[in-house]
Design a protein around this motif. Structure first.
Motif, short mmCIF file in Angstrom:
data_model
loop_
_atom_site.label_atom_id
_atom_site.label_comp_id
_atom_site.label_asym_id
_atom_site.label_seq_id
_atom_site.Cartn_x
_atom_site.Cartn_y
_atom_site.Cartn_z
N ARG A 91 -7.53 0.12 7.09
CA ARG A 91 -6.42 0.84 5.89
C ARG A 91 -5.92 -0.26 5.26
O ARG A 91 -5.89 -1.40 5.90
N VAL A 92 -5.16 -0.03 4.20
CA VAL A 92 -4.36 -0.73 3.37
C VAL A 92 -3.30 -1.33 3.95
O VAL A 92 -2.47 -0.34 4.78
N PHE A 93 -2.79 -2.38 4.11
CA PHE A 93 -1.73 -2.76 4.80
C PHE A 93 -0.30 -2.21 3.80
O PHE A 93 -0.33 -2.26 2.71
N GLY A 94 0.51 -1.84 4.63
CA GLY A 94 1.57 -1.26 4.29
C GLY A 94 2.47 -1.95 3.36
O GLY A 94 3.10 -1.45 2.29
N GLY A 95 2.89 -3.19 3.59
CA GLY A 95 3.48 -3.84 2.72
C GLY A 95 2.95 -4.33 1.31
O GLY A 95 3.43 -4.50 0.46
N GLN A 96 1.57 -4.00 1.25
CA GLN A 96 0.82 -4.62 -0.10
C GLN A 96 1.05 -3.12 -1.06
O GLN A 96 1.57 -3.17 -1.95
N VAL A 97 1.02 -1.93 -0.37
CA VAL A 97 1.11 -0.78 -1.28
C VAL A 97 2.64 -0.51 -1.64
O VAL A 97 3.18 0.02 -2.54
N ALA A 98 3.65 -0.83 -0.65
CA ALA A 98 4.95 -0.78 -1.11
C ALA A 98 5.26 -1.78 -2.20
O ALA A 98 6.13 -1.68 -2.99
N GLY A 99 4.71 -3.08 -2.10
CA GLY A 99 4.90 -4.17 -3.40
C GLY A 99 4.32 -3.86 -4.36
O GLY A 99 5.19 -3.90 -5.40
N GLN A 100 3.07 -3.04 -4.55
CA GLN A 100 2.60 -2.88 -5.52
C GLN A 100 3.55 -1.70 -6.40
O GLN A 100 3.56 -1.68 -7.30
N ALA A 101 3.76 -0.67 -5.47
CA ALA A 101 4.41 0.46 -5.83
C ALA A 101 5.87 0.17 -6.65
O ALA A 101 6.15 0.63 -7.77
N LEU A 102 6.62 -0.76 -6.06
CA LEU A 102 7.76 -1.42 -6.52
C LEU A 102 7.63 -2.21 -7.93
O LEU A 102 8.26 -2.07 -8.71
N VAL A 103 6.27 -2.66 -8.04
CA VAL A 103 5.89 -3.50 -8.96
C VAL A 103 5.88 -2.33 -10.29
O VAL A 103 6.21 -2.50 -11.52
N ALA A 104 5.09 -1.33 -9.85
CA ALA A 104 4.97 -0.12 -11.05
C ALA A 104 6.24 0.30 -11.31
O ALA A 104 6.52 0.67 -12.77
#
Length: 314
Positions: free
Chosen positions: A63-76
């Protein structure tokens, strides 16, 4: 979309490691080439005014690493906010496991644009369903009252062994399993959890120095998003170490449930940050962990709180 982002989109591996990438003493990929691939992963593709798309590295687990999806969402979220309004807090929920084999679509809701504060809500979607939601607040820089807790007295990061040097003792126990690329340089101040497994007086605390393993451009949003990524790396160690269990070495399954961060003062993620983590409670197959980021000169720059699902199966 930058050339690096196009390369990441063309190669969904994102953090694919080739012969040009340096390896440490135990074969862990690290350094600027690995960091550049993480920067590319955080450079989302804008596919509509409020819609962005991100990819995951092939080296991801199931599954996707949680820190990755949090970082990408904050970029968005940050890409829809004026640059003079830095983020001061985020609150997020991990709803479903992310699938690393397909892109993630980030939908931004421009909730409010006020005179001082801007609020955004982001939903990450895969296979037509939300996997993650984030609310973030941005504020115009203002002067005001100022105080902070004191940084713990810890050794200098350069005096501590690298992650690769410390993890070398695990290679035999794990059958020589190759380690994932490490875009974040992590140096344990407290003994790593796998060292403290047999300690009868284990404290629910983990302290590490960390920084991006290379140089970052002067993009304030990128530095904050890099810290959001890094904040999920060792936070739950403070829960597990108290009970003498650890990922891969014991039958432990876990996942981040929610994540909150408050950003107090400016910082650079490519300079050393002390991540001081502690766990006040664990119950009901959940563990709560808190973390404080200090700059090397002693400033408290961010605070983190996370609850994680932790099931010890053995």
């Amino acid at each position: 979309m930058t050339e690096a982002a196009r390369a990441a989109a063309a190669d969904p591996a994102g953090l694919h490691i080739d012969s040009s990438v340096p390896l440490d003493v135990n074969g862990v990929p690290h350094g600027q080439p690995v960091l550049d691939r993480l920067i590319a992963l955080l450079d989302l593709e804008r596919i509509e005014e409020n819609i962005f798309r991100g990819v995951s590295p092939a080296e991801s687990p199931v599954r996707v690493f949680g820190g990755q999806v949090a970082g990408q969402a904050l970029v968005a979220a940050g890409r829809t906010v004026p640059e003079d309004r830095p983020v001061h807090s985020l609150h997020a929920y991990f709803i479903r496991p992310g699938d690393p084999s397909v892109p993630i679509v980030y939908e931004v809701d421009r909730t409010r644009d006020g005179r001082s504060f801007t609020t955004r809500r982001v939903v990450a979607v895969q296979h037509g369903k939300p996997i993650f939601s984030l609310s973030a607040s941005f504020q115009l820089v203002e002067d005001g009252i100022d105080h902070a807790e004191t940084m713990p007295d810890v050794p200098d990061p350069e005096s501590l062994p690298t992650y690769g040097e410390q993890v070398g003792s695990l290679l035999g126990e794990l059958g020589g399993t190759p380690y994932q690329p490490r875009p974040i340089d992590v140096r344990y101040v407290t003994d790593p959890p796998w060292v403290r497994k047999d300690d009868s007086e284990r404290e629910a605390r983990s302290q590490v120095w960390m920084r991006a393993d290379g140089g970052l451009p002067d993009d304030k949003l990128l530095h904050v998003c890099m810290a959001a990524f890094a904040s999920d790396l060792t936070l739950l160690d403070s829960v597990l170490v108290r009970h003498g269990v650890y990922w891969m070495l014991d039958k432990v399954s876990g996942a981040s449930l929610d994540h909150a961060m408050w950003f107090h003062r400016p910082f650079r993620a490519d300079e050393w940050l002390l991540y001081d983590c502690a766990s006040p409670s664990a119950s009901g197959a959940r563990g709560l962990a808190t973390g404080r980021f200090f700059s090397q000169d002693g400033r408290l720059v961010a605070t983190v709180v996370q609850e994680g699902l932790l099931r010890v199966l053995d």
